[in-house]
Design a protein around this motif. Structure first.
Motif, PDB file in Angstrom:
ATOM      1  N   VAL A   1       0.839  -1.205   0.000  1.00 60.39           N
ATOM      2  CA  VAL A   1       0.000   0.000   0.000  1.00 60.39           C
ATOM      3  C   VAL A   1       0.869   1.249   0.000  1.00 60.39           C
ATOM      4  O   VAL A   1       0.629   2.207  -0.755  1.00 60.39           O
ATOM      5  CB  VAL A   1      -0.954  -0.002   1.206  1.00 60.39           C
ATOM      6  N   ILE A   2       1.882   1.247   0.825  1.00 61.95           N
ATOM      7  CA  ILE A   2       2.767   2.422   0.896  1.00 61.95           C
ATOM      8  C   ILE A   2       3.517   2.610  -0.418  1.00 61.95           C
ATOM      9  O   ILE A   2       3.674   3.733  -0.908  1.00 61.95           O
ATOM     10  CB  ILE A   2       3.744   2.270   2.078  1.00 61.95           C
ATOM     11  N   GLN A   3       3.981   1.495  -1.007  1.00 52.29           N
ATOM     12  CA  GLN A   3       4.706   1.590  -2.285  1.00 52.29           C
ATOM     13  C   GLN A   3       3.819   2.193  -3.366  1.00 52.29           C
ATOM     14  O   GLN A   3       4.267   3.044  -4.161  1.00 52.29           O
ATOM     15  CB  GLN A   3       5.178   0.196  -2.727  1.00 52.29           C
ATOM     16  N   ASN A   4       2.557   1.768  -3.414  1.00 51.77           N
ATOM     17  CA  ASN A   4       1.628   2.328  -4.409  1.00 51.77           C
ATOM     18  C   ASN A   4       1.391   3.810  -4.164  1.00 51.77           C
ATOM     19  O   ASN A   4       1.333   4.613  -5.111  1.00 51.77           O
ATOM     20  CB  ASN A   4       0.297   1.577  -4.373  1.00 51.77           C
ATOM     21  N   THR A   5       1.226   4.175  -2.905  1.00 54.24           N
ATOM     22  CA  THR A   5       1.003   5.587  -2.576  1.00 54.24           C
ATOM     23  C   THR A   5       2.225   6.420  -2.942  1.00 54.24           C
ATOM     24  O   THR A   5       2.093   7.538  -3.462  1.00 54.24           O
ATOM     25  CB  THR A   5       0.696   5.730  -1.073  1.00 54.24           C
ATOM     26  N   ILE A   6       3.406   5.890  -2.714  1.00 54.38           N
ATOM     27  CA  ILE A   6       4.645   6.597  -3.077  1.00 54.38           C
ATOM     28  C   ILE A   6       4.711   6.819  -4.583  1.00 54.38           C
ATOM     29  O   ILE A   6       5.087   7.912  -5.063  1.00 54.38           O
ATOM     30  CB  ILE A   6       5.870   5.803  -2.574  1.00 54.38           C
ATOM     31  N   ALA A   7       4.330   5.797  -5.346  1.00 48.75           N
ATOM     32  CA  ALA A   7       4.349   5.929  -6.813  1.00 48.75           C
ATOM     33  C   ALA A   7       3.400   7.034  -7.268  1.00 48.75           C
ATOM     34  O   ALA A   7       3.737   7.834  -8.155  1.00 48.75           O
ATOM     35  CB  ALA A   7       3.972   4.597  -7.444  1.00 48.75           C
ATOM     36  N   GLU A   8       2.205   7.087  -6.660  1.00 45.28           N
ATOM     37  CA  GLU A   8       1.240   8.120  -7.020  1.00 45.28           C
ATOM     38  C   GLU A   8       1.762   9.513  -6.672  1.00 45.28           C
ATOM     39  O   GLU A   8       1.625  10.470  -7.462  1.00 45.28           O
ATOM     40  CB  GLU A   8      -0.078   7.868  -6.293  1.00 45.28           C
ATOM     41  N   VAL A   9       2.353   9.635  -5.482  1.00 48.25           N
ATOM     42  CA  VAL A   9       2.861  10.935  -5.044  1.00 48.25           C
ATOM     43  C   VAL A   9       4.024  11.378  -5.934  1.00 48.25           C
ATOM     44  O   VAL A   9       4.138  12.566  -6.292  1.00 48.25           O
ATOM     45  CB  VAL A   9       3.290  10.876  -3.569  1.00 48.25           C
ATOM     46  N   LYS A  10       4.872  10.454  -6.335  1.00 51.59           N
ATOM     47  CA  LYS A  10       5.989  10.794  -7.208  1.00 51.59           C
ATOM     48  C   LYS A  10       5.498  11.321  -8.555  1.00 51.59           C
ATOM     49  O   LYS A  10       6.059  12.274  -9.118  1.00 51.59           O
ATOM     50  CB  LYS A  10       6.888   9.581  -7.420  1.00 51.59           C
ATOM     51  N   SER A  11       4.435  10.688  -9.073  1.00 52.36           N
ATOM     52  CA  SER A  11       3.857  11.138 -10.345  1.00 52.36           C
ATOM     53  C   SER A  11       3.282  12.536 -10.211  1.00 52.36           C
ATOM     54  O   SER A  11       3.510  13.411 -11.073  1.00 52.36           O
ATOM     55  CB  SER A  11       2.777  10.150 -10.795  1.00 52.36           C
ATOM     56  N   SER A  12       2.550  12.765  -9.108  1.00 52.66           N
ATOM     57  CA  SER A  12       1.958  14.088  -8.889  1.00 52.66           C
ATOM     58  C   SER A  12       3.044  15.133  -8.662  1.00 52.66           C
ATOM     59  O   SER A  12       2.937  16.287  -9.101  1.00 52.66           O
ATOM     60  CB  SER A  12       1.015  14.042  -7.677  1.00 52.66           C
ATOM     61  N   LEU A  13       4.111  14.733  -7.968  1.00 50.95           N
ATOM     62  CA  LEU A  13       5.199  15.664  -7.680  1.00 50.95           C
ATOM     63  C   LEU A  13       5.922  16.066  -8.963  1.00 50.95           C
ATOM     64  O   LEU A  13       6.354  17.220  -9.107  1.00 50.95           O
ATOM     65  CB  LEU A  13       6.180  15.021  -6.692  1.00 50.95           C
ATOM     66  N   LYS A  14       6.052  15.121  -9.883  1.00 50.91           N
ATOM     67  CA  LYS A  14       6.720  15.437 -11.151  1.00 50.91           C
ATOM     68  C   LYS A  14       5.967  16.533 -11.887  1.00 50.91           C
ATOM     69  O   LYS A  14       6.568  17.491 -12.411  1.00 50.91           O
ATOM     70  CB  LYS A  14       6.802  14.178 -12.006  1.00 50.91           C
ATOM     71  N   LEU A  15       4.609  16.423 -11.923  1.00 51.81           N
ATOM     72  CA  LEU A  15       3.795  17.459 -12.558  1.00 51.81           C
ATOM     73  C   LEU A  15       3.872  18.764 -11.791  1.00 51.81           C
ATOM     74  O   LEU A  15       3.989  19.851 -12.386  1.00 51.81           O
ATOM     75  CB  LEU A  15       2.349  16.979 -12.641  1.00 51.81           C
ATOM     76  N   ALA A  16       3.841  18.665 -10.452  1.00 55.82           N
ATOM     77  CA  ALA A  16       3.878  19.883  -9.624  1.00 55.82           C
ATOM     78  C   ALA A  16       5.193  20.632  -9.821  1.00 55.82           C
ATOM     79  O   ALA A  16       5.218  21.878  -9.829  1.00 55.82           O
ATOM     80  CB  ALA A  16       3.694  19.512  -8.148  1.00 55.82           C
ATOM     81  N   LYS A  17       6.295  19.910  -9.978  1.00 54.64           N
ATOM     82  CA  LYS A  17       7.579  20.571 -10.226  1.00 54.64           C
ATOM     83  C   LYS A  17       7.585  21.279 -11.576  1.00 54.64           C
ATOM     84  O   LYS A  17       8.131  22.392 -11.714  1.00 54.64           O
ATOM     85  CB  LYS A  17       8.707  19.545 -10.165  1.00 54.64           C
ATOM     86  N   THR A  18       6.975  20.651 -12.596  1.00 50.33           N
ATOM     87  CA  THR A  18       6.920  21.275 -13.930  1.00 50.33           C
ATOM     88  C   THR A  18       6.117  22.566 -13.884  1.00 50.33           C
ATOM     89  O   THR A  18       6.534  23.602 -14.437  1.00 50.33           O
ATOM     90  CB  THR A  18       6.278  20.292 -14.942  1.00 50.33           C
ATOM     91  N   VAL A  19       4.976  22.509 -13.203  1.00 46.80           N
ATOM     92  CA  VAL A  19       4.119  23.706 -13.097  1.00 46.80           C
ATOM     93  C   VAL A  19       4.844  24.797 -12.331  1.00 46.80           C
ATOM     94  O   VAL A  19       4.819  25.984 -12.710  1.00 46.80           O
ATOM     95  CB  VAL A  19       2.788  23.346 -12.422  1.00 46.80           C
ATOM     96  N   PHE A  20       5.508  24.389 -11.224  1.00 47.75           N
ATOM     97  CA  PHE A  20       6.202  25.399 -10.418  1.00 47.75           C
ATOM     98  C   PHE A  20       7.344  26.046 -11.193  1.00 47.75           C
ATOM     99  O   PHE A  20       7.534  27.268 -11.125  1.00 47.75           O
ATOM    100  CB  PHE A  20       6.760  24.747  -9.151  1.00 47.75           C
ATOM    101  N   ASP A  21       8.106  25.230 -11.936  1.00 52.01           N
ATOM    102  CA  ASP A  21       9.220  25.788 -12.712  1.00 52.01           C
ATOM    103  C   ASP A  21       8.713  26.814 -13.720  1.00 52.01           C
ATOM    104  O   ASP A  21       9.332  27.873 -13.918  1.00 52.01           O
ATOM    105  CB  ASP A  21       9.971  24.664 -13.437  1.00 52.01           C
ATOM    106  N   ARG A  22       7.580  26.511 -14.380  1.00 48.27           N
ATOM    107  CA  ARG A  22       7.011  27.445 -15.366  1.00 48.27           C
ATOM    108  C   ARG A  22       6.536  28.722 -14.688  1.00 48.27           C
ATOM    109  O   ARG A  22       6.803  29.830 -15.174  1.00 48.27           O
ATOM    110  CB  ARG A  22       5.867  26.752 -16.096  1.00 48.27           C
ATOM    111  N   GLN A  23       5.801  28.586 -13.587  1.00 51.09           N
ATOM    112  CA  GLN A  23       5.315  29.760 -12.887  1.00 51.09           C
ATOM    113  C   GLN A  23       6.458  30.602 -12.324  1.00 51.09           C
ATOM    114  O   GLN A  23       6.385  31.837 -12.296  1.00 51.09           O
ATOM    115  CB  GLN A  23       4.383  29.331 -11.738  1.00 51.09           C
TER     116      GLN A  23
END
Length: 393
Positions: free
Chosen positions: A140-162
């Motif tokens: 369960v934790i491994q799956n949650t980590i994978a989801e958070v990593k995916s969301s974090l990758k997008l969040a970093k892209t948005v933050f870099d642009r902003q």
């Protein structure tokens, strides 16, 4: 005439002895079938009997003197060995026991809850600090980590642009702050998840041996349930309870000797590490603690250790063999050799005894240096008996 006087005296002594024996038999017979007496009545009779014994002993000694006086040259001489008293060093010890407790030991439980998917050690295995003992289900934790990593990758892209637009004064500050908050929140969440993932791995907190496994693969582990016991046998605590009357002689740093009934060949000399500050009101004792290395790792946890502690030492003591000390209603006594009228007699000498180690006893009063004590043949003499010294030590 001397022979006749001696014969009469001996006859009187023999008759007196028979009288005592007869009285004992009569008292024994008369006591049969009687009702149980009260404690006070028994104590009164004991006191009366002791008084009678004192009187009888005096009469026996007087008769013995008459026997000796009848013919001092032919009176029986008891062979004895004597010793001249001299001051010597006397040490007294007492013993207490306790159980060994490993200085380094731990009951290990998981830091989080979950099903145990693997136990990587067996009982008796040597382990190092940090070594993996077991793993819990972390899917369960491994799956949650994978989801958070995916969301974090997008969040970093948005933050870099902003961030680039904000530096060019394009866009609003709110949009920049929202992107930054989103990225930092996901980063923090990932850290938390990684920490939780690490908690699914159970590690040894110390170097030692796996003494006990409490759970098996497939069972549910939790912080409230022990999983394993790890023990390091390199050093031990030995704790013992000491009666409070020894408080004046027990101090931190006091030298002691330790031995182990299970290991007769191991004898250690250590010092007391800690002295308890509280007396247990239930048994009127206080605790002491010793810490020492385990020689060749032979000793085991929870075995019995005996502590020998010196509570008295004196370099100039009057000491006699314990076996020669006797008692009568007047107290403790022994026999000394006394020269008188061209002969040597046994003299009953009352003493005040002190500490004893079982073999030797300290004499507080009644004897002095130079006194001749009878150390062999003492059981065959009485006060005033003629003695023959066959050995002097």
């Amino acid at each position: 005439m001397k022979y006749t006087a001696r014969y009469k005296t001996i006859s009187a002594l023999s008759s007196f002895t028979r009288l005592i024996a007869g009285l004992v038999i009569i008292v024994s017979i008369s006591s049969c079938g009687q009702k149980t007496e009260s404690k006070k009545e028994i104590e009164t009779k004991i006191k009366e009997y002791k008084t009678e014994v004192i009187e009888l002993n005096k009469k026996i000694e007087e008769l013995q003197k008459q026997v000796n006086a009848a013919n001092p040259h032919t009176a029986l001489q008891e062979p004895v060995t004597i010793e001249a008293l001299k001051t010597q060093e006397f040490n007294h010890y007492f013993k207490v026991s306790g159980t060994l407790e490993a200085v380094k030991q731990a009951i290990i439980s998981p830091e989080t809850s979950g099903r145990i998917i693997k136990i990587q050690v067996q009982e008796g295995d040597q382990v190092k600090k940090g070594q993996v003992i077991a793993k819990l289900d972390d899917a369960v934790i491994q799956n949650t980590i994978a989801e958070v990593k995916s969301s974090l990758k997008l969040a970093k892209t948005v933050f870099d642009r902003q961030n680039r637009l904000w530096k060019k004064k394009i866009g609003s500050e709110i949009q920049f702050l929202e992107a930054k908050t989103q990225k930092e929140g996901l980063e923090q969440k990932l850290k938390t998840l990684n920490a939780q993932l690490n908690m699914t791995i159970v590690r040894s907190p110390l170097n030692g041996v796996i003494e006990k496994l409490y759970q098996k693969t497939g069972e549910f582990g939790s912080p409230a349930a022990p999983l394993a016991q790890v023990v390091n046998l390199s050093s031990f605590y030995l704790k013992a309870d000491i009666p409070e009357n020894y408080l004046p002689v027990i101090k931190r740093g006091t030298d002691v000797e330790i031995n182990f009934p299970s290991f007769p060949g191991i004898d250690l000399k250590e010092t007391i590490k800690r002295v308890g500050n509280v007396v247990d009101p239930n048994n009127r004792s206080f605790e002491i603690e010793l810490e020492f290395k385990n020689p060749d790792n032979k000793l085991k946890a929870n075995i019995i250790g005996e502590i020998k502690i010196n509570d008295f030492s004196d370099k100039n003591s009057i000491v006699v063999p314990t076996k020669i000390i006797r008692n009568d209603p007047n107290g403790a006594f022994l026999y000394t050799a006394k020269a008188t009228d061209n002969k040597t007699i046994a003299q009953k000498t009352y003493i005040e005894t002190g500490l004893s180690d079982g073999i030797h006893t300290l004499i507080n009063s009644g004897l002095k240096q130079g006194d001749m004590i009878i150390i062999d043949g003492y059981a065959n003499v009485s006060n005033g008996s003629n003695i023959k010294i066959i050995s002097k030590q």
